[in-house]
Design a protein around this motif. Structure first.
Motif, mmCIF file in Angstrom:
data_model
loop_
_atom_site.group_PDB
_atom_site.id
_atom_site.type_symbol
_atom_site.label_atom_id
_atom_site.label_comp_id
_atom_site.label_asym_id
_atom_site.label_seq_id
_atom_site.Cartn_x
_atom_site.Cartn_y
_atom_site.Cartn_z
ATOM 1 N N LEU A 1 39.655 21.452 75.440
ATOM 2 C CA LEU A 1 39.742 22.583 76.364
ATOM 3 C C LEU A 1 39.485 22.136 77.803
ATOM 4 C CD1 LEU A 1 37.931 25.395 74.324
ATOM 5 C CD2 LEU A 1 40.322 25.437 75.094
ATOM 6 N N LYS A 2 38.523 21.223 77.952
ATOM 7 C CA LYS A 2 38.209 20.724 79.287
ATOM 8 C C LYS A 2 39.392 19.930 79.851
ATOM 9 C CE LYS A 2 35.342 19.947 82.728
ATOM 10 N NZ LYS A 2 34.894 21.044 83.621
ATOM 11 N N ALA A 3 39.989 19.072 79.035
ATOM 12 C CA ALA A 3 41.152 18.293 79.481
ATOM 13 C C ALA A 3 42.292 19.229 79.885
ATOM 14 C CB ALA A 3 41.607 17.345 78.380
ATOM 15 N N LYS A 4 42.525 20.267 79.054
ATOM 16 C CA LYS A 4 43.597 21.226 79.336
ATOM 17 C C LYS A 4 43.315 22.019 80.614
ATOM 18 C CE LYS A 4 43.753 24.992 76.841
ATOM 19 N NZ LYS A 4 43.721 26.086 77.833
ATOM 20 N N GLU A 5 42.062 22.330 80.815
ATOM 21 C CA GLU A 5 41.678 23.083 82.018
ATOM 22 C C GLU A 5 41.959 22.273 83.287
ATOM 23 O OE1 GLU A 5 37.495 24.310 84.126
ATOM 24 O OE2 GLU A 5 37.599 24.478 81.941
ATOM 25 N N ILE A 6 41.670 20.974 83.245
ATOM 26 C CA ILE A 6 41.882 20.115 84.414
ATOM 27 C C ILE A 6 43.371 19.867 84.649
ATOM 28 C CG2 ILE A 6 41.445 17.818 85.382
ATOM 29 C CD1 ILE A 6 38.798 17.808 83.766
ATOM 30 N N GLU A 7 44.113 19.633 83.535
ATOM 31 C CA GLU A 7 45.546 19.334 83.671
ATOM 32 C C GLU A 7 46.339 20.184 82.676
ATOM 33 O OE1 GLU A 7 48.635 15.523 83.727
ATOM 34 O OE2 GLU A 7 46.581 15.242 83.031
ATOM 35 N N PRO A 8 46.589 21.455 82.994
ATOM 36 C CA PRO A 8 47.223 22.371 82.036
ATOM 37 C C PRO A 8 48.684 22.064 81.746
ATOM 38 C CG PRO A 8 46.897 23.431 84.165
ATOM 39 C CD PRO A 8 46.194 22.118 84.234
ATOM 40 N N THR A 9 49.311 21.191 82.518
ATOM 41 C CA THR A 9 50.727 20.883 82.290
ATOM 42 C C THR A 9 50.935 19.701 81.351
ATOM 43 O OG1 THR A 9 50.760 19.467 84.252
ATOM 44 C CG2 THR A 9 51.402 21.779 84.548
ATOM 45 N N ASN A 10 49.881 19.140 80.819
ATOM 46 C CA ASN A 10 50.004 17.992 79.917
ATOM 47 C C ASN A 10 50.111 18.489 78.477
ATOM 48 O OD1 ASN A 10 49.441 15.732 78.186
ATOM 49 N ND2 ASN A 10 48.701 14.657 80.010
ATOM 50 N N ARG A 11 51.262 18.287 77.844
ATOM 51 C CA ARG A 11 51.502 18.803 76.492
ATOM 52 C C ARG A 11 50.522 18.253 75.465
ATOM 53 N NH1 ARG A 11 55.098 16.970 72.140
ATOM 54 N NH2 ARG A 11 56.119 15.474 73.502
ATOM 55 N N TRP A 12 50.117 16.980 75.627
ATOM 56 C CA TRP A 12 49.300 16.355 74.597
ATOM 57 C C TRP A 12 47.935 17.019 74.469
ATOM 58 C CZ3 TRP A 12 52.281 13.906 71.569
ATOM 59 C CH2 TRP A 12 53.411 13.265 72.064
ATOM 60 N N TYR A 13 47.424 17.576 75.558
ATOM 61 C CA TYR A 13 46.126 18.240 75.489
ATOM 62 C C TYR A 13 46.228 19.534 74.669
ATOM 63 C CZ TYR A 13 45.298 15.040 79.419
ATOM 64 O OH TYR A 13 45.202 13.931 80.216
ATOM 65 N N TRP A 14 47.332 20.246 74.833
ATOM 66 C CA TRP A 14 47.579 21.439 74.022
ATOM 67 C C TRP A 14 47.794 21.058 72.546
ATOM 68 C CZ3 TRP A 14 47.673 26.460 75.975
ATOM 69 C CH2 TRP A 14 47.635 26.575 77.376
ATOM 70 N N GLN A 15 48.546 19.975 72.347
ATOM 71 C CA GLN A 15 48.804 19.527 70.978
ATOM 72 C C GLN A 15 47.506 19.161 70.261
ATOM 73 O OE1 GLN A 15 51.681 19.030 68.854
ATOM 74 N NE2 GLN A 15 49.904 18.785 67.517
ATOM 75 N N SER A 16 46.603 18.461 70.960
ATOM 76 C CA SER A 16 45.332 18.061 70.343
ATOM 77 C C SER A 16 44.475 19.273 70.005
ATOM 78 C CB SER A 16 44.573 17.118 71.281
ATOM 79 O OG SER A 16 45.289 15.910 71.447
ATOM 80 N N LEU A 17 44.523 20.285 70.856
ATOM 81 C CA LEU A 17 43.789 21.519 70.568
ATOM 82 C C LEU A 17 44.368 22.193 69.320
ATOM 83 C CD1 LEU A 17 41.474 23.171 71.736
ATOM 84 C CD2 LEU A 17 43.133 24.413 73.126
#
Length: 456
Positions: free
Chosen positions: A99-115
């Motif tokens: 969630l923290k990674a996604k919050e900092i860089e919301p346009t990165n697909r891999w952070y959403w995928q990992s969540l």
């Protein structure tokens, strides 16, 4: 649902470092201190990768925490932390990091995928849905498949059906989505409007076979056979090459007692490379029942059975033979059992069934010849000796009967009924030979065996 396990492919020559280091908050420092800080970060980061690679996730996390001191707003670090926690199955900490990674860089697909990985592994399907909806922005068709399954898991059938219909238009049908659709449509809530929708779809696109098939299914499920038949005929008229139309028409023709048309449809189905073998078996079974009551279609039945000569899973000729035995139609049973043995001569069950059928139809000469022929192949198979003895007794060859029965009874193991039958036939043989004392002894032994079986 497809398992989502995605990994970064880190290239040590710089792709990772360019991502990780681009977030450094660098204060003006002396050149030596800058070099020292960069070297320390690199060492900790690569140490974390190394430890994760050998599954020392706790050590990897310690190195990543040191990196965070230098770069507290670097999303790559939080993503790596999340992956290590996920490997440790510490789902709350993994979720927090992603969630923290996604919050900092919301346009990165891999952070959403990992969540999504976290929520899927914890079976939190409701929280998975908005994540997958976001992921469709990057790979629409790929993640839509998951979204359909998530809607099914959370019983959001309206959304699932709408998405399935959309995907049928955009990417075409799939077996899994078809299964989901049939599951949804089995609910009466969906049947009427869905019928109307399909009828309208057929009018707009009369060459789309799947719409006819679904409509036939819905009408059949609601016992509207006449309407289902009407749709099947429309399908045949619009798409003459449709093998699936013949499956439905076969059923209607059987129900209407139209053997000629039923056999025509059946052969179309049996010749089709599109139709599953299980459906072909079902069609043959229905025609078998029909043909057993309508002997004029015996030739069509035999021709149909020939389509299954190469079937590795089911000996169709033998199964048809069994059917006729149960109907006490021994002439037909013999025909198909002999056919079965011509294809698979070492099938001992077919041999025993054939011998039984010879006995029931009083073909004792065939019974004696065939059983003694097979004794040469299976010299320890007790039932063959029994049939040989029975055949010889009925042919009044009592000496041969006694010999076959004496030789075979020692091979009987844990079969009281067969042992009793051996003793009865031995009694018959001795009766024919004029030895009344032995006849009565063997009959008494047979009766004793049957009584002992019934008392158990």
């Amino acid at each position: 649902m497809k398992t989502k396990i995605l990994f970064y492919s880190f290239v040590l020559s710089g792709s990772l470092l360019s991502s990780a280091f681009s977030y450094a908050q660098v204060e003006p420092k002396e050149p030596d201190s800058i070099a020292l800080a960069t070297t320390e970060f690199e060492n900790n980061f690569f140490e974390a990768l190394k430890q994760k690679g050998i599954e020392n996730y706790d050590k990897a996390l310690k190195s990543l925490e040191k990196c965070l001191v230098k770069e507290p707003k670097n999303p790559v670090l939080y993503h790596e932390i999340g992956k290590n926690y996920l490997a440790l199955r510490n789902f709350p900490e993994a979720e927090k990091a992603f969630l923290k990674a996604k919050e900092i860089e919301p346009t990165n697909r891999w952070y959403w995928q990992s969540l999504y990985d976290v929520y899927y592994q914890t079976k939190d399907f409701n929280r998975s849905i908005p994540i997958v909806q976001k992921l469709t922005e990057w790979r629409k068709e790929y993640y839509q498949e998951d979204l359909v399954s998530l809607y099914m898991y959370t019983q959001q059938f309206d959304k699932a059906l709408a998405l399935i219909n959309e995907m049928e238009q955009t990417v075409g049908p799939s077996d899994k989505r078809e299964m989901y659709k049939l599951q949804i449509l089995s609910d009466n809530k969906y049947k009427k409007p869905q019928k109307e929708t399909l009828e309208e779809a057929i009018k707009k696109n009369p060459k789309e076979e799947s719409n006819y098939l679904e409509l036939i299914y819905l009408y059949s499920e609601s016992n509207q056979e006449a309407k289902a038949q009407e749709v099947a005929k429309k399908l045949e008229a619009e798409i003459p090459t449709s093998d699936w139309a013949q499956v439905s028409l076969f059923k209607f023709n059987i129900n209407n007692n139209d053997g000629k048309k039923a056999s025509e449809s059946m052969f179309r189905v049996l010749e089709s490379k599109k139709i599953d073998r299980k459906i072909k078996h079902r069609v043959l079974n229905e025609f078998l029942i029909f043909a057993s009551n309508n002997s004029q279609y015996a030739n069509d039945l035999e021709k149909a059975v020939n389509y299954f000569e190469d079937d590795k899973e089911v000996n169709v000729a033998k199964e048809v033979g069994k059917f006729f035995i149960n109907k006490a139609k021994y002439k037909e049973a013999i025909h198909y059992l002999e056919k079965s043995l011509a294809e698979k001569p070492d099938d001992i069950e077919s041999v025993e069934l054939l011998l039984y059928t010879y006995a029931e139809s009083a073909q004792y000469d065939n019974l004696l010849k065939k059983s003694t022929d097979y004794i040469d192949i299976y010299p320890t198979h007790a039932r063959l000796y029994y049939f040989a003895g029975l055949g010889a007794n009925q042919m009044k060859q009592f000496g041969k009967a006694k010999d076959w029965l004496d030789n075979g009874i020692d091979f009987v193991v844990d079969d009281v009924e067969l042992e009793a039958n051996f003793n009865r036939q031995l009694g018959e043989a001795y009766s024919g030979l004029g030895d009344i004392k032995k006849k009565e002894a063997y009959f008494a032994k047979a009766d004793k065996l049957i009584k002992s079986k019934s008392n158990k």
